[in-house]
Motif scaffolding. Structure first.
Motif, PDB file in Angstrom:
ATOM      1  N   LEU A 166       0.744  -1.290  -0.080  1.00 58.77           N
ATOM      2  CA  LEU A 166       0.167  -0.042  -0.027  1.00 58.77           C
ATOM      3  C   LEU A 166       1.017   1.187   0.045  1.00 58.77           C
ATOM      4  N   GLY A 167       1.954   1.233   0.531  1.00 60.13           N
ATOM      5  CA  GLY A 167       2.905   2.401   0.733  1.00 60.13           C
ATOM      6  C   GLY A 167       3.493   2.870  -0.810  1.00 60.13           C
ATOM      7  N   ILE A 168       3.682   1.867  -1.665  1.00 58.73           N
ATOM      8  CA  ILE A 168       4.134   2.407  -2.817  1.00 58.73           C
ATOM      9  C   ILE A 168       3.001   2.994  -3.478  1.00 58.73           C
ATOM     10  N   ALA A 191      -0.628  13.950  -7.181  1.00 63.39           N
ATOM     11  CA  ALA A 191      -1.211  15.059  -6.869  1.00 63.39           C
ATOM     12  C   ALA A 191      -0.410  16.227  -6.605  1.00 63.39           C
ATOM     13  N   LEU A 192       0.462  15.926  -6.079  1.00 61.78           N
ATOM     14  CA  LEU A 192       1.664  17.261  -5.870  1.00 61.78           C
ATOM     15  C   LEU A 192       1.778  17.710  -7.035  1.00 61.78           C
ATOM     16  N   PHE A 193       2.059  16.878  -8.064  1.00 58.10           N
ATOM     17  CA  PHE A 193       2.467  17.805  -9.376  1.00 58.10           C
ATOM     18  C   PHE A 193       1.553  17.923 -10.321  1.00 58.10           C
ATOM     19  N   ARG A 194       0.371  17.739  -9.856  1.00 56.88           N
ATOM     20  CA  ARG A 194      -1.000  17.743 -10.749  1.00 56.88           C
ATOM     21  C   ARG A 194      -0.724  17.243 -12.115  1.00 56.88           C
ATOM     22  N   ILE A 195      -0.319  15.912 -12.105  1.00 57.48           N
ATOM     23  CA  ILE A 195      -0.011  15.110 -13.240  1.00 57.48           C
ATOM     24  C   ILE A 195      -1.300  14.625 -14.236  1.00 57.48           C
ATOM     25  N   VAL A 196      -1.235  14.703 -15.226  1.00 55.93           N
ATOM     26  CA  VAL A 196      -2.423  14.205 -16.306  1.00 55.93           C
ATOM     27  C   VAL A 196      -1.798  12.949 -16.986  1.00 55.93           C
ATOM     28  N   PHE A 223       0.174   8.005  -5.532  1.00 58.34           N
ATOM     29  CA  PHE A 223      -1.061   8.961  -5.616  1.00 58.34           C
ATOM     30  C   PHE A 223      -0.472  10.337  -5.046  1.00 58.34           C
ATOM     31  N   VAL A 224       0.260  10.363  -4.068  1.00 57.57           N
ATOM     32  CA  VAL A 224       0.987  11.717  -3.500  1.00 57.57           C
ATOM     33  C   VAL A 224       1.618  12.342  -4.627  1.00 57.57           C
ATOM     34  N   ILE A 225       2.703  11.566  -5.267  1.00 60.83           N
ATOM     35  CA  ILE A 225       3.379  12.328  -6.265  1.00 60.83           C
ATOM     36  C   ILE A 225       2.301  12.933  -7.494  1.00 60.83           C
TER      37      ILE A 225
END
Length: 562
Positions: free
Chosen positions: A175-177, A186-191, A182-184
């Protein structure tokens, strides 16, 4: 009248192992949104079997369980080494180097967090290395740690605690991976769609498959020369696979005389093709197809022992039959066909020529597809024997209290990588059909995890509910998440990693197939899979070596403290 079954100790042990394996594999297939425990289900099934056996007063022979555990580990790491061996060293080329540097940083980050936990807590060393291996979902690392713990003098009961630490940390290791991904994102607003387009644009300019061009000879200095005398042709990574002379398609062997106006179909790396075009003349759009001519092309599989390890230059029968080899595909990677190129078992060579000549060459190379499904058992057993010997060699390292050994985890792995890269020696051929490799690998890891679970099962629930199990789980979360997030963010900012490739690196740095499956489900481009495969061999080796070094160093520090 009650029916009793008088079972021997071996029968009881076998029954426990097989039940743990069967139900564990079924449990591992259960998924929530494509995420499941996978092979890790065997560990928890083994824990349940061990717990129930303890409650029933059943004891297992420690020496038998130890042997089964080590045998399973050897089979697992050896088959991994044979699988990755052919591509291990090439994985450091081009973008693979960047991927591997990021993966190494994640491994070292996990070590740093582990050392910090050791420094500020009183966590026992066996539990510490077990938690670390579980946090990074690396079972061979646990096996290496348990072996070196035994060699360092830790009693069997403390060694078993490493298995409990592993089990506590393992679920969030997966789950940590996903959390880091998910965090990366959201942080960089990746599409994801934008990352797909960027990856496709990047790979179009540097495809792994060898590119080809058609060139018309316009250099008058080459008129009347043999093709074999044309500078940089054949022996520098560029091959002429077809040639048109006076409107007729011919096989461009070295002895063919070249004239101005001839057209050549060239195959090779992009940069060398451009250089070759400057030497010959100009690129043309006309297709030099074999359709409608007496020439054809086909792919032949190398299976004859007598051609293994031989270079194309030595195999004079190729040009003697009027054919040319344009490409060599080895383990999914296309290689340029140079005179110095050697053949390995299972290579797929693309041959151009007349059908009768190709048939003659096919008999020389073997081209027996059925042989690709045969397991080379002499090579398998000999390779494992070499691995065991290699793992037993003591390596004196300054500063360590005891010699470092690759052990029964690192030795067979390193031997298999080297032998898989070698491919052939004397009567031995280190090639294993993918289906057989997968079967042996699964069998080995099931045996290993079943034993670890059963041995840890008698105290697992007590430790979880009434002991420090939840605290160990928290330590595992730190070891999992902190390095992934830190390196992932830095790789995105400074390394300009494509997000899909970065997800593959994150999954590969933890050698975690369920996380890879999740990354692949985001995009069909294959970016995550390519990155995962690029870092997997080196990371697996490091994950096996690091726990051994930690145990030796920290055990020496602990002994010095007293």
């Amino acid at each position: 009248m009650a029916l009793s079954l008088p079972l021997s100790d071996i029968a009881v042990t076998t029954l426990a192992l097989t039940l743990a394996g069967a139900f564990g594999l079924l449990f591992g297939k259960l998924q929530i949104r494509k995420i499941g425990l996978g092979i890790g289900g065997v560990l928890f099934s083994g824990i349940l079997v061990g717990h129930l056996a303890s409650r029933a007063g059943i004891e297992f022979d420690g020496e038998v369980m130890h042997f089964v555990r080590e045998l399973g580990l050897i089979l697992f790491v050896y088959t991994i080494g044979i699988q990755v061996g052919p591509s291990f060293f090439s994985s450091f080329a081009k973008s693979g180097l960047k991927f591997n540097l990021a993966a190494i940083a994640i491994v070292l980050g996990g070590v740093a967090v582990t050392l910090a936990i050791w420094a500020i807590t009183d966590l026992p060393l066996p539990v510490l290395v077990g938690v670390m291996s579980g946090a990074v979902t690396n079972t061979p690392g646990l096996g290496a740690a348990q072996q070196v713990l035994g060699d360092a003098g830790f009693p069997a009961s403390e060694v078993a605690n490493s298995g409990m630490g592993y089990a506590m940390a393992y679920p969030f290791g997966i789950l940590g991976i996903l959390t880091a991904m998910f965090v990366i994102r959201a942080l960089f607003r990746i599409v994801v769609a934008d990352e797909e387009a960027a990856y496709k644009a990047e790979t179009r300019s540097g495809e792994e498959a060898l590119p080809s061009i058609n060139v018309e000879v316009m250099n008058a200095n080459l008129d009347g020369l043999r093709l074999g005398d044309v500078p940089d042709l054949f022996d520098q990574g560029v091959v002429a696979s077809r040639m048109k002379k006076a409107g007729e398609l011919v096989v461009p062997t070295r002895d063919v005389i070249v004239h101005v106006g001839d057209c050549l179909h060239l195959v090779g790396p992009k940069d060398k093709l451009l250089a070759m075009k400057l030497i010959l003349g100009r690129e043309i759009d006309a297709a030099l197809t074999t359709k409608g001519t007496k020439l054809t092309w086909t792919r032949l599989v190398v299976t004859k022992e007598r051609v293994l390890g031989k270079s194309l230059r030595e195999l004079a029968f190729l040009e003697g039959h009027g054919v040319t080899v344009s490409r060599i595909n080895r383990a999914g990677v296309e290689l340029p066909a140079q005179a110095s190129s050697t053949l390995a078992f299972g290579d797929i060579v693309t041959v151009v020529g007349a059908q009768a000549d190709i048939d003659a060459v096919a008999s020389q190379l073997g081209n027996e597809n059925a042989r690709l499904q045969e397991v080379q058992f002499p090579a398998l057993f000999f390779g494992i024997a070499l691995g065991v010997l290699l793992g037993s060699i003591p390596l004196a390292v300054p500063g360590l209290p005891a010699p470092l050994k690759l052990g029964l985890a690192g030795g067979p792995l390193m031997a298999a990588i080297l032998l898989g890269r070698l491919g052939h020696w004397g009567p031995f051929t280190w090639y294993m059909p993918p289906a057989a490799n997968h079967a042996l690998r699964e069998f080995g890891i099931v045996l290993f995890l079943a034993v670890v679970g059963i041995v840890a099962g008698d105290r697992f629930f007590e430790t979880l509910l009434h002991g420090d199990g939840l605290l160990w789980m928290g330590y595992g979360i730190l070891i999992t998440v902190l390095p992934l997030l830190l390196v992932g963010i830095l790789a995105r900012i400074f390394g300009k990693f494509n997000y899909l490739s970065l997800c593959g690196v994150l999954a590969g740095s933890m050698t975690d197939p369920p996380a890879l499956a999740f990354a692949v489900s985001m995009s069909p481009t294959g970016a995550a899979s390519v990155a995962y495969v690029s870092v997997y061999p080196l990371v697996m080796f490091l994950r096996i070596l690091v726990p051994q070094i930690l145990v030796l160093v920290l055990a020496g520090i602990g002994a010095g403290a007293f």
